[in-house]
Structure formats: C-alpha cells, structure tokens
Write an enzyme that holds these catalytic residues in place. Sequence first.
Site, PDB file in Angstrom:
ATOM      1  N   GLY A  54      38.931   6.120 -18.378  1.00 39.89           N
ATOM      2  CA  GLY A  54      38.617   7.397 -17.715  1.00 39.89           C
ATOM      3  C   GLY A  54      39.642   8.437 -18.120  1.00 39.89           C
ATOM      4  N   SER A  56      39.635  11.180 -20.173  1.00 41.77           N
ATOM      5  CA  SER A  56      39.312  12.445 -20.845  1.00 41.77           C
ATOM      6  C   SER A  56      39.450  13.703 -20.008  1.00 41.77           C
ATOM      7  CB  SER A  56      37.878  12.363 -21.371  1.00 41.77           C
ATOM      8  OG  SER A  56      36.990  12.136 -20.291  1.00 41.77           O
ATOM      9  N   TYR A 241      41.893   8.518  -2.429  1.00 41.69           N
ATOM     10  CA  TYR A 241      42.129   9.720  -1.640  1.00 41.69           C
ATOM     11  C   TYR A 241      41.968   9.371  -0.171  1.00 41.69           C
ATOM     12  CZ  TYR A 241      41.924  14.403   0.196  1.00 41.69           C
ATOM     13  OH  TYR A 241      42.187  15.526   0.932  1.00 41.69           O
ATOM     14  N   TYR A 251      34.669  11.552   3.497  1.00 41.94           N
ATOM     15  CA  TYR A 251      35.439  10.852   2.462  1.00 41.94           C
ATOM     16  C   TYR A 251      35.944   9.482   2.937  1.00 41.94           C
ATOM     17  CZ  TYR A 251      37.532  10.168  -1.982  1.00 41.94           C
ATOM     18  OH  TYR A 251      37.796   9.655  -3.220  1.00 41.94           O
ATOM     19  N   LYS A 260      36.591   2.973  -1.843  1.00 44.26           N
ATOM     20  CA  LYS A 260      38.049   3.063  -1.987  1.00 44.26           C
ATOM     21  C   LYS A 260      38.758   1.923  -1.237  1.00 44.26           C
ATOM     22  CE  LYS A 260      38.219   6.628  -4.713  1.00 44.26           C
ATOM     23  NZ  LYS A 260      38.510   6.399  -6.138  1.00 44.26           N
ATOM     24  N   LEU A 289      42.061  17.809  -5.460  1.00 41.17           N
ATOM     25  CA  LEU A 289      42.134  18.842  -6.492  1.00 41.17           C
ATOM     26  C   LEU A 289      40.768  19.120  -7.070  1.00 41.17           C
ATOM     27  CD1 LEU A 289      45.220  17.870  -8.646  1.00 41.17           C
ATOM     28  CD2 LEU A 289      44.918  19.940  -7.325  1.00 41.17           C
TER      29      LEU A 289
HETATM   30  P1  NAD Z   1      37.016  13.170 -13.483  1.00 38.70           P
HETATM   31  O1  NAD Z   1      35.552  13.382 -13.307  1.00 38.70           O
HETATM   32  O2  NAD Z   1      37.832  14.330 -13.932  1.00 38.70           O
HETATM   33  O3  NAD Z   1      37.276  11.983 -14.561  1.00 38.70           O
HETATM   34  C1  NAD Z   1      36.451  10.860 -14.663  1.00 38.70           C
HETATM   35  C2  NAD Z   1      36.716  10.132 -15.962  1.00 38.70           C
HETATM   36  O4  NAD Z   1      35.880   8.960 -16.004  1.00 38.70           O
HETATM   37  C3  NAD Z   1      36.377  10.930 -17.235  1.00 38.70           C
HETATM   38  O5  NAD Z   1      37.321  10.629 -18.242  1.00 38.70           O
HETATM   39  C4  NAD Z   1      35.017  10.369 -17.644  1.00 38.70           C
HETATM   40  O6  NAD Z   1      34.717  10.475 -19.019  1.00 38.70           O
HETATM   41  C5  NAD Z   1      35.211   8.920 -17.256  1.00 38.70           C
HETATM   42  N1  NAD Z   1      33.947   8.195 -17.104  1.00 38.70           N
HETATM   43  C6  NAD Z   1      32.877   8.476 -16.329  1.00 38.70           C
HETATM   44  N2  NAD Z   1      31.927   7.543 -16.488  1.00 38.70           N
HETATM   45  C7  NAD Z   1      32.405   6.640 -17.385  1.00 38.70           C
HETATM   46  C8  NAD Z   1      31.880   5.454 -17.973  1.00 38.70           C
HETATM   47  N3  NAD Z   1      30.693   4.966 -17.640  1.00 38.70           N
HETATM   48  N4  NAD Z   1      32.657   4.821 -18.895  1.00 38.70           N
HETATM   49  C9  NAD Z   1      33.877   5.279 -19.256  1.00 38.70           C
HETATM   50  N5  NAD Z   1      34.421   6.394 -18.706  1.00 38.70           N
HETATM   51  C10 NAD Z   1      33.690   7.058 -17.788  1.00 38.70           C
HETATM   52  O7  NAD Z   1      37.517  12.562 -12.103  1.00 38.70           O
HETATM   53  P2  NAD Z   1      38.911  12.572 -11.333  1.00 38.70           P
HETATM   54  O8  NAD Z   1      38.757  13.474 -10.146  1.00 38.70           O
HETATM   55  O9  NAD Z   1      40.063  12.736 -12.232  1.00 38.70           O
HETATM   56  O10 NAD Z   1      38.888  11.105 -10.728  1.00 38.70           O
HETATM   57  C11 NAD Z   1      39.639  10.027 -11.218  1.00 38.70           C
HETATM   58  C12 NAD Z   1      40.053   9.129 -10.078  1.00 38.70           C
HETATM   59  O11 NAD Z   1      40.922   9.866  -9.213  1.00 38.70           O
HETATM   60  C13 NAD Z   1      38.887   8.644  -9.208  1.00 38.70           C
HETATM   61  O12 NAD Z   1      39.149   7.341  -8.783  1.00 38.70           O
HETATM   62  C14 NAD Z   1      38.947   9.581  -8.019  1.00 38.70           C
HETATM   63  O13 NAD Z   1      38.349   9.057  -6.861  1.00 38.70           O
HETATM   64  C15 NAD Z   1      40.451   9.734  -7.881  1.00 38.70           C
HETATM   65  N6  NAD Z   1      40.919  10.869  -7.067  1.00 38.70           N
HETATM   66  C16 NAD Z   1      40.455  12.136  -7.288  1.00 38.70           C
HETATM   67  C17 NAD Z   1      40.899  13.172  -6.479  1.00 38.70           C
HETATM   68  C18 NAD Z   1      40.404  14.583  -6.654  1.00 38.70           C
HETATM   69  O14 NAD Z   1      40.607  15.403  -5.779  1.00 38.70           O
HETATM   70  N7  NAD Z   1      39.823  14.911  -7.766  1.00 38.70           N
HETATM   71  C19 NAD Z   1      41.855  12.932  -5.465  1.00 38.70           C
HETATM   72  C20 NAD Z   1      42.333  11.643  -5.312  1.00 38.70           C
HETATM   73  C21 NAD Z   1      41.858  10.606  -6.102  1.00 38.70           C
END
Ligand code: NAD
Length: 402
Positions: A54, A56, A241, A251, A260, A289
């Site tokens: 993940g 990217s 989160y 959430y 989670k 975020l």
């Molecule tokens: P994001 O959407 O920016 O990133 C998701 C990543 O997963 C991308 O690189 C995407 O290409 C990859 N992906 C999706 N489907 C895929 C697949 N089938 N195979 C391979 N790669 C795949 O999301 P994010 O917000 O950075 O979330 C990442 C983690 O952080 C998650 O577990 C999320 O719950 C957690 N998180 C996010 C927040 C927030 O506020 N954004 C807060 C706390 C925790």
Amino acid sequence: MIVEPKVKGFICTTAHPKGCAESVSRQIAYVKEKRASRELGGDLEAPKKVLVIGSSTGYGLASRIAVAYGYGADTIGVAFEKESKPPKRTASAGWYNTKAFDAQAKADGLYAKSFNGDGFSDEMKQTVIDTIKNDFGQVDMVIYSLAAPRRTVKTGEVAEDGTPVTKAVSSVLKTVGTEFTNRTLDLRTNEITDVTVPVATEDEIADTVTVMGGEDWAAWIEALDGAGVLADGAVTLAYSYIGPTMTHPIYKDGSIGQAKKHLKKTADEITEKYSDRGLRAYISVNKALVTQSSAAIPIVPLYITLLYKVMKKMNLHEGCIEQMERLYLDKLPKDETDAEGYIRLDDWEMKPEVQDEVAKAWETVSTENIQELGDIDGYWQDFYEMFGFKFDNVDYSEDVEI
Ligand code: NAD
C-alpha cells in the site's frame, strides 16, 4: 496534454504527473531535513530492507519515504494503481507518486522497486518473495498500509477448468447495532447537512473485516516467513484510527472499527506466533487526515476540517509525512506504546485541549460559520495536493506527458 483537476464527489479523476512528483520531493526533503537533526532514539537497529504494502499514496507512501530517507533503507513497494490511457486519461496519483519515488530514490543511491497489482493475491505475494530472494535475501521490516474498498477472495471451490473460483467482497462504512445521525460536510457544496449512517448487516461486517482486517496482513507474514525471506527480529506495522466519541459510531464502533479490532488481534497473534524469531507486530494509531480513503467516510471530513483549524492554531498540525517521520524516527525506535500495546501517533490529535475546542466547534458549526470554524481551505488544499494539483511551483498551463 494540459492536465486539470476533475473532481467528482470525494475523488478527483485526474492526476498531475509533475504535481505528484513535487509532492514526493517535498516529503523527501522534509525527512532529509528532520533526519539531519534527529538521532534515532532507543535501541532499534535501523531496518535496511523494507517491504511496504500500500506504498503509493497517503500513509503508505509517507512510510516508504520515512524509512528510505530516515533509515537509508532499500524498499520494495506494492500498490494497486491505474496506468494512463493516452491521449486523455491520466494515470492515478499513486501511479505517478510511485514513478517519482522510484526515480528519486535511485538517483539518491537507494534501491527501490515497485509492483503494481493486487496485493491480496497469491501471485503478488509470490512475485514479491521472488524479488526479495533475488535482490535482498531477507526483509527486516514489513509495513502494511493497504486500504481498499474491496478484495477478491477464493471461495474454496474449483471451476471445471481447474482454476479456483473467486468472488469480490466489499467493505462498508456503516454503524453496528443502531443507525447514527449527525452532521456532515457536503464536499460538493461546502454545506453542513445531516446524514444518517445505516446499520451494517452481519454479512457486511464480516466482509469489512475480510477486506480491512488483519487476515491479509497475516497471510503476507506467513508467506514471507514460509519462503525464508523474513529476517529474525523483523518488525511489522499496520495502521489504525480511534478518534473522539463523536466519530465512534461511524469509525471505532462501526463496521470499519470491527476490522480494526481484528487488525489489532492479528498484531498480537503475529507477535506471539513468531516470538521465537523475535518478530514484533505493531499497530500505530494515526491521526485523521485527508487521504483518498478518509474522504469517503461520512462525518469524518467535517471532523477533519474542525480538527485542522484547531491543530493549526495550536501549532500541532501534521500531515502524513510529519506523522510517519515521527513514527519511524522517534516512537518506534523508542518502542513507545500505550497500555494496550498501540503506538499513539494520534497523541496530539487527542490532547484534551484540542478535543475540547473541536467539540465546542462541533456543537455550533453550520453552513454559515463553517468557513470560520473549520479549515475548509486547508482541507481542499490537501485534497488537491493528493492528486498533484495546486502546488505553487508547478506550471499547470504547461503541456505534460501523461
Ligand atoms: P490511501 O487510500 O491513501 O492508500 C491506500 C494504499 O493501498 C494505496 O497505496 C493503494 O494503491 C493501496 N491499495 C489499495 N488496494 C490495493 C490492492 N488490492 N493491492 C495492493 N495495494 C492496494 O489510504 P490511507 O488513508 O493512507 O490508509 C492507509 C492505512 O492507514 C489504512 O489502514 C487506514 O485505515 C489507516 N489510517 C488512515 C487514517 C486517515 O485519516 N487517512 C488515519 C489512521 C489510520
């Protein structure tokens, strides 16, 4: 072609290659600058070979940059992104981010290889294992930051031609038990409206756990370990989160929260199962975020705009890269966890003085005063930057190769 943003609901269907490269460069510059002034605390030996699943966008991309430029680590990335379809369709932001990261890391003498495809699949796991065997020998850190709306799973049945039968399973952002009505920000109109979040069925909850819980993370660790490419004492992390009570029904206590919980259970199980090898699995609870995933969650965008306003005023605001720099260069090396074993990167978000102000704003926010109480401009700036737009030093009138 000249690339312009095309926003539809909570996503932008175009991405700017130069803007995405600018975003990556800025994140790299941030970590380089921090690293110059920060000694790694604690006694963590800096990991040198890191796999990021993940990798990217959002937290995963920031993690990759933090370990590459914070530890000097060689990295393998896995993500699922869209390639461009010239003449008109741009690639997705994550595709451009990945190109930009790989090029920059290589130019800086770091190994970087990235795979685009389904990280849930056995094929992708095997491709990565083969690459680790060839290029690294073993990895000493695995970061699992995959966030997806759906996952293809095997049903256990076999088709007539001998191939396994598969089905798509989707995650939902719903409540558990009772429906929940609260205010939300309509991102198309910047209006505050009421939204009622429906109750997830048992099947929907189970599917959300299948997609966003720890099953695939555990499968990665098992596959890596089985192939002998996981180093003794390796560290693995996934992200979660928690947030304040006003967001709990959607959430923490909602369908995503059940996934989670499963992720945390998986972390504890991994640590236990591989204890003889000294493997440690952590969940880092990150800050709310703007990312492509969080924009899709009802109520959360309103909370984020209020939170940004308060945290910026208090000089406590961080984006993905600031969070991940603090995680990999400070909290993790010091092994700083709470009573339940979570690493708390939401420590500043959850400060009582921050939450008191957000709660006060939540009580009084309306369409009329949202510009004053919430950081709508900051939200949209982050949103556009995710897709490579609105960087002041990128010339958007220029023709670019997509
Ligand atoms: P994001 O959407 O920016 O990133 C998701 C990543 O997963 C991308 O690189 C995407 O290409 C990859 N992906 C999706 N489907 C895929 C697949 N089938 N195979 C391979 N790669 C795949 O999301 P994010 O917000 O950075 O979330 C990442 C983690 O952080 C998650 O577990 C999320 O719950 C957690 N998180 C996010 C927040 C927030 O506020 N954004 C807060 C706390 C925790």
